[in-house]
Design a protein around this motif. Structure first.
Motif, PDB file in Angstrom:
ATOM      1  N   HIS A   7       0.982  -1.066   0.124  1.00 24.48           N
ATOM      2  CA  HIS A   7       0.009   0.045   0.037  1.00 24.48           C
ATOM      3  C   HIS A   7       0.836   1.245  -0.058  1.00 24.48           C
ATOM      4  CE1 HIS A   7      -4.150  -1.053   0.068  1.00 24.48           C
ATOM      5  NE2 HIS A   7      -4.093  -1.831   0.990  1.00 24.48           N
ATOM      6  N   GLY A   8       1.802   1.218   0.809  1.00 25.11           N
ATOM      7  CA  GLY A   8       2.680   2.563   0.974  1.00 25.11           C
ATOM      8  C   GLY A   8       3.478   2.602  -0.343  1.00 25.11           C
ATOM      9  N   TRP A   9       4.022   1.627  -1.036  1.00 26.04           N
ATOM     10  CA  TRP A   9       4.821   1.954  -2.132  1.00 26.04           C
ATOM     11  C   TRP A   9       3.812   2.043  -3.360  1.00 26.04           C
ATOM     12  CZ3 TRP A   9       7.533  -3.334  -0.882  1.00 26.04           C
ATOM     13  CH2 TRP A   9       8.645  -2.980  -0.226  1.00 26.04           C
ATOM     14  N   GLY A  10       2.300   2.102  -3.215  1.00 28.92           N
ATOM     15  CA  GLY A  10       1.389   2.035  -4.288  1.00 28.92           C
ATOM     16  C   GLY A  10       1.301   1.099  -5.335  1.00 28.92           C
TER      17      GLY A  10
ATOM     18  N   THR B  85       0.792  -4.697 -16.572  1.00 31.93           N
ATOM     19  CA  THR B  85      -0.314  -3.736 -16.230  1.00 31.93           C
ATOM     20  C   THR B  85       0.112  -2.907 -15.106  1.00 31.93           C
ATOM     21  OG1 THR B  85      -1.101  -5.500 -14.624  1.00 31.93           O
ATOM     22  CG2 THR B  85      -1.965  -5.684 -17.144  1.00 31.93           C
ATOM     23  N   GLY B  86      -0.832  -1.836 -15.108  1.00 33.08           N
ATOM     24  CA  GLY B  86      -0.835  -0.976 -13.680  1.00 33.08           C
ATOM     25  C   GLY B  86       0.470   0.002 -13.733  1.00 33.08           C
ATOM     26  N   ARG B  87       0.899   0.427 -14.779  1.00 32.59           N
ATOM     27  CA  ARG B  87       2.360   1.044 -14.947  1.00 32.59           C
ATOM     28  C   ARG B  87       2.139   2.646 -14.287  1.00 32.59           C
ATOM     29  NH1 ARG B  87       5.804  -1.479 -19.798  1.00 32.59           N
ATOM     30  NH2 ARG B  87       5.363  -3.751 -18.849  1.00 32.59           N
ATOM     31  N   LYS B  88       0.927   3.003 -14.541  1.00 28.70           N
ATOM     32  CA  LYS B  88       0.357   4.365 -14.193  1.00 28.70           C
ATOM     33  C   LYS B  88       1.282   5.534 -14.747  1.00 28.70           C
ATOM     34  CE  LYS B  88      -1.368   3.051  -9.504  1.00 28.70           C
ATOM     35  NZ  LYS B  88      -1.191   3.101  -8.332  1.00 28.70           N
ATOM     36  N   GLY B  89       1.227   5.678 -15.859  1.00 25.22           N
ATOM     37  CA  GLY B  89       1.983   6.763 -16.605  1.00 25.22           C
ATOM     38  C   GLY B  89       3.147   6.666 -17.004  1.00 25.22           C
ATOM     39  N   ARG B  90       3.996   5.573 -16.308  1.00 25.26           N
ATOM     40  CA  ARG B  90       5.252   5.353 -16.998  1.00 25.26           C
ATOM     41  C   ARG B  90       5.397   4.816 -18.336  1.00 25.26           C
ATOM     42  NH1 ARG B  90       5.879   1.599 -12.203  1.00 25.26           N
ATOM     43  NH2 ARG B  90       6.006   3.159 -10.330  1.00 25.26           N
TER      44      ARG B  90
END
Length: 140
Positions: free
Chosen positions: A111-114, A125-130
């Motif tokens: 959770h802390g690292w997102g 998946t889930g690279r969030k804009g990288r």
């Protein structure tokens, strides 16, 4: 305005009270049944006494629904079963995540690292804009 949340008056009552954090569709339908409010009625048509009934059902849900249906069963700190809504939900969630982070639990660290917490794959998946893909050389 119910529990510090503005409620859309154009929507029908069960759908309108889902705007309050911590109340979903199923719980909203039960609130309408227990408060004896017609679910086809619009939220703007509610009188003050009907709003008061809704607030009492939300504030004391264990009198109206079974304990397995609330969103906070056997709280870690006080051991009570409650249904947390609105601003209380944010603080309880933050407290529990901080506790997980402090004890260095795997779930708390993720959770802390997102990152994904529940065992999902994270390779593609889930690279969030990288940037995704291979960097090409100039001139091609």
């Amino acid at each position: 305005r119910v529990l510090n949340t503005n409620i859309e008056g154009r929507h029908k009552v069960p759908f309108a009270i889902t705007a309050i954090r911590g109340i979903g569709r199923r719980f909203a339908n039960i609130i309408c049944k227990k408060a004896e409010i017609d679910p086809n009625k619009r939220a703007g048509e509610l009188g003050p006494d009907e709003i008061e009934k809704i607030v009492t059902v939300i504030s004391r849900p264990l009198q109206f629904i079974p304990p397995w249906m609330v969103n906070r069963t056997k709280d870690i700190k006080d051991g009570k079963t409650t249904h947390v809504v609105a601003n209380g939900l944010d603080s309880k969630l933050r407290d529990s995540l901080e506790r997980l982070w402090k004890i260095k639990a795997h779930r708390g660290l993720r959770h802390g690292w997102g990152l994904r917490v529940r065992g999902q794959k994270t390779c593609t998946t889930g690279r969030k804009g990288r940037t995704v893909g291979v960097a090409r050389k100039k001139g091609q």
